[in-house]
Design a protein around this motif. Structure first.
Motif, PDB file in Angstrom:
ATOM      1  N   ARG A  11     -20.456  -9.415  -9.770  1.00 26.66           N
ATOM      2  CA  ARG A  11     -21.612  -9.928  -9.044  1.00 26.66           C
ATOM      3  C   ARG A  11     -22.753 -10.312  -9.993  1.00 26.66           C
ATOM      4  O   ARG A  11     -23.426 -11.300  -9.796  1.00 26.66           O
ATOM      5  CB  ARG A  11     -22.084  -8.849  -8.059  1.00 26.66           C
ATOM      6  N   TYR A  12     -22.956  -9.498 -11.023  1.00 28.98           N
ATOM      7  CA  TYR A  12     -24.092  -9.744 -11.932  1.00 28.98           C
ATOM      8  C   TYR A  12     -23.633 -10.284 -13.287  1.00 28.98           C
ATOM      9  O   TYR A  12     -24.403 -10.275 -14.248  1.00 28.98           O
ATOM     10  CB  TYR A  12     -24.923  -8.459 -12.082  1.00 28.98           C
ATOM     11  N   ASN A  13     -22.378 -10.716 -13.355  1.00 29.01           N
ATOM     12  CA  ASN A  13     -21.815 -11.314 -14.559  1.00 29.01           C
ATOM     13  C   ASN A  13     -22.065 -10.433 -15.792  1.00 29.01           C
ATOM     14  O   ASN A  13     -22.547 -10.901 -16.827  1.00 29.01           O
ATOM     15  CB  ASN A  13     -22.408 -12.726 -14.764  1.00 29.01           C
ATOM     16  N   ALA A  14     -21.759  -9.176 -15.661  1.00 24.90           N
ATOM     17  CA  ALA A  14     -22.000  -8.214 -16.742  1.00 24.90           C
ATOM     18  C   ALA A  14     -20.719  -7.930 -17.521  1.00 24.90           C
ATOM     19  O   ALA A  14     -19.618  -8.162 -17.031  1.00 24.90           O
ATOM     20  CB  ALA A  14     -22.529  -6.917 -16.145  1.00 24.90           C
ATOM     21  N   GLU A  15     -20.921  -7.415 -18.727  1.00 32.34           N
ATOM     22  CA  GLU A  15     -19.785  -6.965 -19.527  1.00 32.34           C
ATOM     23  C   GLU A  15     -19.513  -5.511 -19.135  1.00 32.34           C
ATOM     24  O   GLU A  15     -20.445  -4.693 -19.128  1.00 32.34           O
ATOM     25  CB  GLU A  15     -20.169  -7.062 -21.004  1.00 32.34           C
ATOM     26  N   PHE A  43     -26.935  -4.995  -4.450  1.00 32.31           N
ATOM     27  CA  PHE A  43     -28.143  -4.255  -4.096  1.00 32.31           C
ATOM     28  C   PHE A  43     -29.194  -5.199  -3.530  1.00 32.31           C
ATOM     29  O   PHE A  43     -29.611  -6.137  -4.190  1.00 32.31           O
ATOM     30  CB  PHE A  43     -28.717  -3.551  -5.336  1.00 32.31           C
ATOM     31  N   SER A  44     -29.626  -4.945  -2.302  1.00 30.35           N
ATOM     32  CA  SER A  44     -30.698  -5.768  -1.739  1.00 30.35           C
ATOM     33  C   SER A  44     -31.690  -4.943  -0.925  1.00 30.35           C
ATOM     34  O   SER A  44     -32.685  -5.474  -0.451  1.00 30.35           O
ATOM     35  CB  SER A  44     -30.119  -6.893  -0.879  1.00 30.35           C
ATOM     36  N   THR A  45     -31.416  -3.647  -0.750  1.00 26.64           N
ATOM     37  CA  THR A  45     -32.356  -2.762  -0.056  1.00 26.64           C
ATOM     38  C   THR A  45     -32.403  -1.450  -0.833  1.00 26.64           C
ATOM     39  O   THR A  45     -31.439  -0.673  -0.813  1.00 26.64           O
ATOM     40  CB  THR A  45     -31.894  -2.511   1.398  1.00 26.64           C
ATOM     41  N   ILE A  46     -33.511  -1.244  -1.526  1.00 27.81           N
ATOM     42  CA  ILE A  46     -33.597  -0.108  -2.452  1.00 27.81           C
ATOM     43  C   ILE A  46     -34.600   0.920  -1.927  1.00 27.81           C
ATOM     44  O   ILE A  46     -35.708   0.571  -1.531  1.00 27.81           O
ATOM     45  CB  ILE A  46     -34.049  -0.598  -3.850  1.00 27.81           C
ATOM     46  N   VAL A  47     -34.179   2.185  -1.932  1.00 29.16           N
ATOM     47  CA  VAL A  47     -35.102   3.274  -1.597  1.00 29.16           C
ATOM     48  C   VAL A  47     -35.436   4.011  -2.892  1.00 29.16           C
ATOM     49  O   VAL A  47     -34.539   4.439  -3.617  1.00 29.16           O
ATOM     50  CB  VAL A  47     -34.481   4.252  -0.577  1.00 29.16           C
ATOM     51  N   LEU A  91     -33.548  -8.880  -8.348  1.00 33.36           N
ATOM     52  CA  LEU A  91     -32.501  -9.179  -7.360  1.00 33.36           C
ATOM     53  C   LEU A  91     -33.083  -9.654  -6.032  1.00 33.36           C
ATOM     54  O   LEU A  91     -32.339  -9.909  -5.084  1.00 33.36           O
ATOM     55  CB  LEU A  91     -31.611  -7.951  -7.132  1.00 33.36           C
ATOM     56  N   GLY A  92     -34.406  -9.718  -5.955  1.00 34.03           N
ATOM     57  CA  GLY A  92     -35.040 -10.141  -4.696  1.00 34.03           C
ATOM     58  C   GLY A  92     -34.785  -9.154  -3.575  1.00 34.03           C
ATOM     59  O   GLY A  92     -34.585  -9.545  -2.420  1.00 34.03           O
ATOM     60  N   ALA A  93     -34.800  -7.875  -3.907  1.00 37.27           N
ATOM     61  CA  ALA A  93     -34.463  -6.840  -2.909  1.00 37.27           C
ATOM     62  C   ALA A  93     -35.713  -6.278  -2.238  1.00 37.27           C
ATOM     63  O   ALA A  93     -36.811  -6.354  -2.775  1.00 37.27           O
ATOM     64  CB  ALA A  93     -33.704  -5.706  -3.599  1.00 37.27           C
TER      65      ALA A  93
END
Lengths: 305, 117
Positions: free
Chosen positions: A28-32, A162-166, A189-191
């Protein structure tokens, strides 16, 4: 945000949920992604034998065995490997927490992904109800410069991004770093970001008056505004709530009600002599229906890129 | 008028199987192959019930469910989780029921009938 992810795995089913999140994040985040397994040495000293994770038997350690373990890891994560994640698999020998921290330092990873515990995972789960985080996680979370993302229950791994963070606020120094991580993640991430604090009415002896609870809640709201919300100026998708109760229960409930896909908390609210995970964090990461990030240090949190 | 069921699943075999089960029992069906497209289908088709897979390529089931429940117009639509993932009954606590693949078709139909008639 997440350019390099270290997924530390025992290779057992206990890590399946963490694997689901780690591979999903990598794609999703194009990570290694570094899939990393440590073959534990059974004593403090040097040893030629290791305990096989699956059989529990002592096995003579040599290059063939290590190659076989790596092959087994490939088989275990065969399906996830087909997801297209940029991934390397490595197995090394040593004390698990030490090797995981070494690898994290070496690769300068942005986040470490782990399960909560391997104990009680297979066969005997009723005997070990998993009310405690494993020692490897405890040691890694204590010393890691990178935030540590923990996935314990399978249900915590079903979100996909991740789009809703507590953010579980406790006003400690580590909590400032945790907030910066939560805010940075939300911004990138615009969350949605919910700052939440639970006023602890559990540890009080005897009944506590409603006025005292109300006063403490008002005070907490004010502290949240001054300590966190002012930092979040310019980011509109942030709000704050204060509830009262048993903190870990309230955080888990709040995250469930908000349908959060990530909880961020400080490693501990007080400095303890053994540096163990705080009780609230430990219980939240074991019980939450979403991944939980423990942040202990500022190194990978403060903006430097 | 037949009650309508929206099937959300990325596996075409499961979609076909569920369509057959529901249509044979007098329900109308519509489908979405990912959580990302499913809200559009909800708006256009206005289903009476939704069957929801959890793991899908773009948007996972719980994320779709969150969007559904945040839309007042559609938040009342009952959802049944059908997934191959272990522990799926905890994924969406407010779901009417959760089934693990392979599932018993009679059990599923019973829950559907109890829920929407």
């Amino acid at each position: 945000m997440f350019k390099k992810i270290l997924f530390a795995t025992s290779g057992s089913p206990c890590c399946d949920a963490a694997a689901r999140v780690a591979f999903d994040m990598a794609v999703r985040y194009n990570a290694e992604l570094f899939v990393f397994h440590v073959l534990g040495v059974p004593s403090r000293g040097f040893s030629h034998v290791v305990v096989d994770v699956r059989t529990g038997e002592k096995v003579e350690l040599d290059a063939d065995y290590i190659a076989w373990v790596q092959e087994e890891l490939k088989n275990t994560y065969e399906r996830q490997l087909r997801s297209g994640a940029r991934c390397t698999i490595e197995a090394v020998v040593g004390l698990p927490h030490r090797e995981i921290l070494r690898k994290a330092r070496q690769e300068d990873v942005d986040i470490i992904v782990m399960g909560a515990s391997t104990t009680g995972c297979e066969g005997d789960s009723e005997a070990y109800p998993k009310h405690f985080a494993g020692s490897t996680l405890q040691q890694v979370a204590k010393a890691s410069k990178a935030p540590v993302l923990v996935v314990n229950r399978p249900a915590a791994s079903f979100w996909g991004g991740f789009s809703t963070i507590v953010f579980g606020a406790d006003f400690s120094r580590a909590s400032e770093y945790a907030f910066q991580f939560a805010l940075k993640t939300a911004r990138e991430l615009g969350a949605k970001l919910y700052v939440f604090h639970a006023v602890d009415i559990e540890s009080q002896h005897g009944l506590i008056s409603q006025q005292e609870i109300d006063d403490r809640m008002l005070e907490a709201r004010d502290r949240i505004r001054r300590k966190y919300l002012l930092q979040a100026k310019g980011y509109k998708d942030v709000s704050a709530d204060v509830w009262e109760g048993i903190p870990y229960v309230e955080i888990v409930k709040y995250a469930r009600e908000r349908q959060a896909d990530l909880i961020v908390m400080a490693h501990h609210s007080r400095v303890t002599s053994d540096g163990a995970l705080g009780r609230t964090l430990e219980q939240v990461l074991l019980r939450a229906s979403c991944p939980v990030v423990s942040v202990n240090r500022p190194d990978k949190v403060v903006d430097n890129d | 008028m037949a009650k309508k069921i929206l099937i959300i699943d990325d596996d075409p075999n499961i979609v076909t199987y569920l369509e057959d089960i529901f249509q044979d029992n007098g329900y109308a069906t519509c489908k979405a192959t990912d959580g990302a497209d499913a809200m559009d289908v909800v708006r256009s088709e206005r289903p009476d019930l939704i069957t929801l897979d959890l793991e899908m390529p773009k948007e996972w089931g719980p994320r779709f469910y969150r969007a559904l429940t945040q839309d007042e117009e559609f938040s009342h639509i009952p959802v049944i989780v059908i997934s191959g993932l272990a522990g799926n009954k905890y994924a969406i606590p407010k779901a009417v029921a959760s089934f693990t693949k392979p599932f018993d078709r009679d059990e599923l139909l019973k829950v559907v009938k109890e829920t929407i008639g």
